[in-house]
Design a protein around this motif. Structure first.
Motif, mmCIF file in Angstrom:
data_model
loop_
_atom_site.group_PDB
_atom_site.id
_atom_site.type_symbol
_atom_site.label_atom_id
_atom_site.label_comp_id
_atom_site.label_asym_id
_atom_site.label_seq_id
_atom_site.Cartn_x
_atom_site.Cartn_y
_atom_site.Cartn_z
ATOM 1 N N THR A 18 0.835 -1.186 0.000
ATOM 2 C CA THR A 18 0.000 0.000 0.000
ATOM 3 C C THR A 18 0.878 1.247 0.000
ATOM 4 O OG1 THR A 18 -1.889 1.057 1.075
ATOM 5 C CG2 THR A 18 -0.168 0.195 2.510
ATOM 6 N N VAL A 19 0.222 2.393 -0.041
ATOM 7 C CA VAL A 19 0.962 3.662 -0.055
ATOM 8 C C VAL A 19 0.770 4.389 1.267
ATOM 9 C CG1 VAL A 19 0.877 3.886 -2.552
ATOM 10 C CG2 VAL A 19 -0.961 4.859 -1.162
ATOM 11 N N THR A 20 1.682 5.256 1.558
ATOM 12 C CA THR A 20 1.631 6.042 2.782
ATOM 13 C C THR A 20 0.313 6.786 2.907
ATOM 14 O OG1 THR A 20 4.027 6.323 2.773
ATOM 15 C CG2 THR A 20 2.760 7.906 4.055
ATOM 16 N N GLY A 21 -0.305 6.647 4.087
ATOM 17 C CA GLY A 21 -1.514 7.404 4.380
ATOM 18 C C GLY A 21 -2.826 6.745 4.012
ATOM 19 N N LYS A 22 -2.791 5.656 3.313
ATOM 20 C CA LYS A 22 -4.041 5.005 2.904
ATOM 21 C C LYS A 22 -4.475 3.998 3.955
ATOM 22 C CE LYS A 22 -6.222 2.625 -0.955
ATOM 23 N NZ LYS A 22 -6.030 1.999 -2.285
ATOM 24 N N ARG A 66 4.205 -7.607 15.595
ATOM 25 C CA ARG A 66 4.964 -7.367 14.386
ATOM 26 C C ARG A 66 6.343 -7.990 14.565
ATOM 27 N NH1 ARG A 66 6.239 -1.217 13.053
ATOM 28 N NH2 ARG A 66 7.865 -2.230 11.813
ATOM 29 N N GLN A 67 6.888 -8.467 13.451
ATOM 30 C CA GLN A 67 8.192 -9.111 13.511
ATOM 31 C C GLN A 67 9.115 -8.457 12.504
ATOM 32 O OE1 GLN A 67 8.409 -13.374 12.592
ATOM 33 N NE2 GLN A 67 9.877 -13.611 14.249
ATOM 34 N N ASP A 68 10.220 -7.946 13.000
ATOM 35 C CA ASP A 68 11.215 -7.274 12.169
ATOM 36 C C ASP A 68 12.561 -7.932 12.390
ATOM 37 O OD1 ASP A 68 9.283 -4.786 13.398
ATOM 38 O OD2 ASP A 68 9.531 -4.907 11.229
ATOM 39 N N PRO A 78 -0.960 4.591 7.387
ATOM 40 C CA PRO A 78 0.278 3.810 7.381
ATOM 41 C C PRO A 78 1.493 4.624 6.925
ATOM 42 C CG PRO A 78 -1.500 2.637 6.280
ATOM 43 C CD PRO A 78 -1.983 4.035 6.507
ATOM 44 N N SER A 79 2.631 4.281 7.506
ATOM 45 C CA SER A 79 3.890 4.920 7.116
ATOM 46 C C SER A 79 4.897 3.822 6.794
ATOM 47 C CB SER A 79 4.410 5.811 8.243
ATOM 48 O OG SER A 79 4.670 5.030 9.386
ATOM 49 N N PRO A 80 5.955 4.163 6.059
ATOM 50 C CA PRO A 80 6.944 3.150 5.668
ATOM 51 C C PRO A 80 7.537 2.371 6.852
ATOM 52 C CG PRO A 80 7.222 5.089 4.324
ATOM 53 C CD PRO A 80 6.200 5.451 5.367
ATOM 54 N N ASN A 81 7.640 2.997 8.024
ATOM 55 C CA ASN A 81 8.221 2.262 9.164
ATOM 56 C C ASN A 81 7.269 1.214 9.742
ATOM 57 O OD1 ASN A 81 6.395 3.700 10.716
ATOM 58 N ND2 ASN A 81 7.929 5.010 11.691
ATOM 59 N N THR A 89 0.838 -11.732 7.971
ATOM 60 C CA THR A 89 0.507 -10.789 6.900
ATOM 61 C C THR A 89 1.740 -9.953 6.634
ATOM 62 O OG1 THR A 89 -1.841 -10.644 7.489
ATOM 63 C CG2 THR A 89 -0.897 -8.798 6.259
ATOM 64 N N ARG A 90 2.227 -10.044 5.407
ATOM 65 C CA ARG A 90 3.409 -9.251 5.051
ATOM 66 C C ARG A 90 2.933 -7.942 4.456
ATOM 67 N NH1 ARG A 90 8.563 -10.056 5.246
ATOM 68 N NH2 ARG A 90 8.395 -12.307 5.593
ATOM 69 N N LEU A 91 3.225 -6.860 5.159
ATOM 70 C CA LEU A 91 2.773 -5.529 4.752
ATOM 71 C C LEU A 91 3.959 -4.699 4.296
ATOM 72 C CD1 LEU A 91 0.669 -3.206 4.615
ATOM 73 C CD2 LEU A 91 1.234 -2.711 7.005
ATOM 74 N N THR A 92 3.789 -4.075 3.127
ATOM 75 C CA THR A 92 4.783 -3.131 2.611
ATOM 76 C C THR A 92 4.094 -1.799 2.394
ATOM 77 O OG1 THR A 92 5.997 -4.907 1.491
ATOM 78 C CG2 THR A 92 6.437 -2.639 0.780
ATOM 79 N N VAL A 93 4.662 -0.760 2.994
ATOM 80 C CA VAL A 93 4.118 0.595 2.832
ATOM 81 C C VAL A 93 5.154 1.426 2.075
ATOM 82 C CG1 VAL A 93 3.173 2.628 3.976
ATOM 83 C CG2 VAL A 93 2.903 0.373 5.031
ATOM 84 N N THR A 94 4.758 1.939 0.916
ATOM 85 C CA THR A 94 5.715 2.702 0.096
ATOM 86 C C THR A 94 5.437 4.199 0.178
ATOM 87 O OG1 THR A 94 4.313 2.520 -1.844
ATOM 88 C CG2 THR A 94 5.919 0.768 -1.500
#
Lengths: 110, 115
Positions: free
Chosen positions: B13-17, B36-38, B81-84, B110-115
């Motif tokens: 997804t994109v930042t802020g959505k 969350r797992q990092d 959402p934000s990239p971090n 759930t693998r989430l990517t925020v661009t």
């Protein structure tokens, strides 16, 4: 603040040997500790729970000890097999919150 | 089959959505939580719930919301959402023994990517 540490990120051992993993905690006295196994890209799976009044717990080839004086739990995999290769996590409950260590990745060589 | 399900499994997804990750369990468990797992940081608890309408913050709640209107469901909401917040997220459930927490059952992640 409470802290939970696992001794190393990675452990490589020969098949048939015993793997020993360490979990240390500070600034807290948990009533019990849990151990989980996690395979890459998957959710953790519960293995064992040991209470503070139990010195040792066993499940098949797995053994867990809990030393409240040392603030440490040891997790042993005896007669290790390549299928035991995974990341192992320890965790304890503190005020309804569950805290996990970062995990130790075990690789068993055939 | 006793299980914890999460949807979606992958999300870019994109930042802020605003987005919602759903979590459902069929074991009638009281306790549910989100992690969350990092890499290098392990599993960190975001929020937990001890029963319907009872939720509380975990160790890293900033930027997340949850609700527990039904016993079986515990959605995780990212309002902006934000990239971090790019991470692997797990939902888990457990019986609640009053003063003890037996084994937790984890969802598939759930693998989430925020661009």
């Amino acid at each position: 603040s409470q802290k939970i540490e696992q001794n190393s990120e990675a452990l490589n051992i020969q098949e048939g040997k015993t793997a020993t993993l360490t979990c240390n905690y500070t600034n807290y006295s948990p009533a019990y500790l849990q151990w989980y196994r996690q395979d890459p890209g998957r959710g953790p799976v519960f293995l064992l729970l040991i209470r503070e009044n139990e010195k040792e717990k066993r499940k098949e080839r797995l053994k867990v000890t809990f030393d409240t004086t040392l603030k440490q739990s040891l997790f042993h995999i005896t007669a290790s097999q390549p299928a035991d290769s995974a990341t192992y996590l320890c965790a304890f409950l503190n005020d309804y919150k569950l805290s996990f260590g970062a995990g130790t990745t075990v690789t068993v060589r055939a | 089959e006793a299980q914890v399900t999460q949807n979606p499994r992958y999300l870019i997804t994109v930042t802020g959505k605003k987005l919602t990750v759903t979590c459902s369990q069929n074991m009638n468990h009281e306790y549910m939580s989100w992690y969350r797992q990092d890499p290098g940081l392990g599993l960190r608890q975001i929020y937990y719930s001890m029963n319907v309408e009872v939720t509380d913050k975990g160790d890293v709640p900033e930027g997340y919301k949850v609700s527990r209107k039904e016993k079986r469901n515990f959605p995780l909401i990212l309002e902006s959402p934000s990239p971090n917040q790019t991470s692997l997220y797990f939902c888990a459930s457990s019986l609640w023994g009053g003063d003890s927490l037996p084994e937790q059952y984890f969802g598939p992640g759930t693998r989430l990517t925020v661009t």
